[in-house]
Motif scaffolding. Structure first.
Motif, short mmCIF file in Angstrom:
data_model
loop_
_atom_site.label_atom_id
_atom_site.label_comp_id
_atom_site.label_asym_id
_atom_site.label_seq_id
_atom_site.Cartn_x
_atom_site.Cartn_y
_atom_site.Cartn_z
N GLN A 157 -5.36 -5.24 -93.86
CA GLN A 157 -6.24 -5.53 -94.99
C GLN A 157 -5.49 -5.46 -96.32
OE1 GLN A 157 -10.04 -5.19 -94.43
NE2 GLN A 157 -10.73 -5.34 -96.53
N THR A 194 -14.22 -6.89 -98.41
CA THR A 194 -13.29 -7.92 -97.96
C THR A 194 -12.09 -8.01 -98.91
OG1 THR A 194 -14.42 -9.59 -99.27
CG2 THR A 194 -15.18 -9.29 -97.00
N GLY A 221 -18.47 -8.83 -97.94
CA GLY A 221 -18.67 -9.12 -96.52
C GLY A 221 -20.06 -8.79 -96.01
N MET A 238 -11.36 2.73 -90.53
CA MET A 238 -10.28 1.86 -90.07
C MET A 238 -9.18 2.62 -89.35
SD MET A 238 -9.50 -0.78 -93.19
CE MET A 238 -10.74 -1.90 -93.84
N ALA A 243 -5.30 -1.65 -88.89
CA ALA A 243 -6.32 -2.45 -89.56
C ALA A 243 -6.21 -2.31 -91.07
CB ALA A 243 -7.71 -2.02 -89.10
N GLY A 277 -16.98 -0.33 -93.42
CA GLY A 277 -17.75 -1.15 -92.49
C GLY A 277 -17.64 -2.64 -92.69
N GLY A 278 -16.58 -3.10 -93.35
CA GLY A 278 -16.35 -4.53 -93.48
C GLY A 278 -16.90 -5.18 -94.73
N ASN A 301 -23.59 -9.20 -94.58
CA ASN A 301 -24.18 -10.29 -93.80
C ASN A 301 -25.48 -10.79 -94.41
OD1 ASN A 301 -26.66 -9.15 -92.21
ND2 ASN A 301 -25.09 -7.56 -91.96
#
Length: 352
Positions: free
Chosen positions: A54, A25, A247, A46, A50, A21-22, A249
């Protein structure tokens, strides 16, 4: 030498969990690898393209071995039986100002495509969750010198992984954040719920491959105790969520730093599979709605837009705030280097 370190060619027996889910990183994965531990790209959702992108970004930041985490189950699924759940979710969508849910959903799987990418990019370690890869994929990866790490939540799962040819097994205790790795959620609807220390002891005594401990770990004292029990290393997710390189938030980070130990719950409302998250409004309202949840990955696909809007708006009440039971002890953001230095402590038996 610690056999796990030898198998995966790292210096420190710490795995940064492959959080999809990001979160993972390139900066996070590379920082863990450069420190001498095993960084992991969370590639469960992914596409092949993608993932390749990465991996290339990580390779620009490190020349050390890294792992890629995959789901061992196919995500191919579709459904038109969404009405009741969509009506519940549409209440959140109206509040967030996003489009109402559709009448049908389809999810695509990219597992075989991703395996081809891993071979092309010469990834040395692949970890999996939710089951055992097919014998064909295992043979393909093994023939390309890939080491396999599988997650188990009970002894039966661990033995399946060992018999299939996996090189390392992660013992995921009940306190772990995010998805339970349990293979059969029909048999264990809330995920197999064995505590970490009991699970590690069971696996160490009954399988011959290295065992990695995971679930609520956040201190050097815990890691030392688990190594003394016979674990070959530890895997952490929650503490790396607040790494400066991750990553995660801002609103999610704040929720993690403010959470208490008792603030997490195992829930299926976000994805249809049991997973440990910080309790928020979404969890409470969907669970109390009385509407039957859809299965994974359909439920996951239905809630994706709500979770994305919550992230964009900085609204933690609408996000899947995955976290382990150790979250209450994590009170500050740190760099990867600071986290690993603290986990290693003064060394001792932790690092060979």
């Amino acid at each position: 030498m610690n056999s796990f370190l030898e198998k995966v060619n790292v210096e420190i027996p710490i795995i940064q969990a492959g959080m999809a889910g990001g979160i993972t990183t390139p900066e996070l994965v590379a920082a863990v690898a450069n420190k001498g531990a095993l960084g992991t790209i969370g590639a469960g959702y992914m596409s092949g393209d993608a993932l390749r992108n990465q991996i290339k970004q990580v390779k620009e930041l490190t020349d050390k071995p890294i792992a890629v985490n995959l789901f061992a189950v196919s995500l191919d699924a579709s459904s038109t039986n969404l009405g009741d759940m969509q009506r519940v979710l549409d209440n959140f969508r109206r509040e967030l100002g996003i489009e109402q849910g559709g009448e049908a959903v389809k999810v695509h799987d990219y597992l075989e495509e991703k395996v081809e990418v891993l071979i092309d990019e010469e990834i040395a370690v692949v970890s999996t969750a939710f089951g055992v890869l097919s014998s064909d994929l295992i043979e393909l990866l093994k023939n390309n010198h890939v080491k396999l790490i599988g997650m188990a939540t009970n002894l039966d799962e661990a033995m399946q992984l060992e018999q299939a040819g996996y090189d390392v097994v992660v013992a995921q205790g009940y306190g772990a954040g995010g998805h339970r790795g349990t293979f059969d959620v029909a048999e264990y609807p809330d995920g197999s719920d064995i505590g970490l220390f009991v699970l590690v002891q069971s696996l160490v005594e009954n399988i011959s491959v290295p065992v990695i401990a995971a679930g609520g770990i956040h201190t050097s004292d815990q890691t030392a105790a688990l190594l003394k029990m016979g674990a070959s290393g530890v895997q952490l997710g929650t503490r790396f969520l607040v790494a400066k390189e991750a990553g995660t938030n801002k609103s999610y980070r704040e929720a993690l730093l403010q959470a208490k130990t008792e603030d997490t719950v195992v829930t299926k409302v976000f994805s249809g599979r049991p997973a440990r998250a910080i309790i928020n409004r979404f969890v409470g309202e969907v669970e109390s709605s009385g509407i039957d949840l859809l299965t994974f990955p359909i439920q996951n696909e239905l809630t994706k837009d709500i979770r994305a809007a919550g992230k964009q708006l900085g609204a933690a009440d609408f996000q899947s705030l995955w976290a382990g039971q150790g979250v209450g002890a994590i009170k500050k953001e740190e760099t990867v280097e600071e986290i690993i230095d603290d986990l290693v402590g003064d060394g001792g038996d932790f690092v060979d």
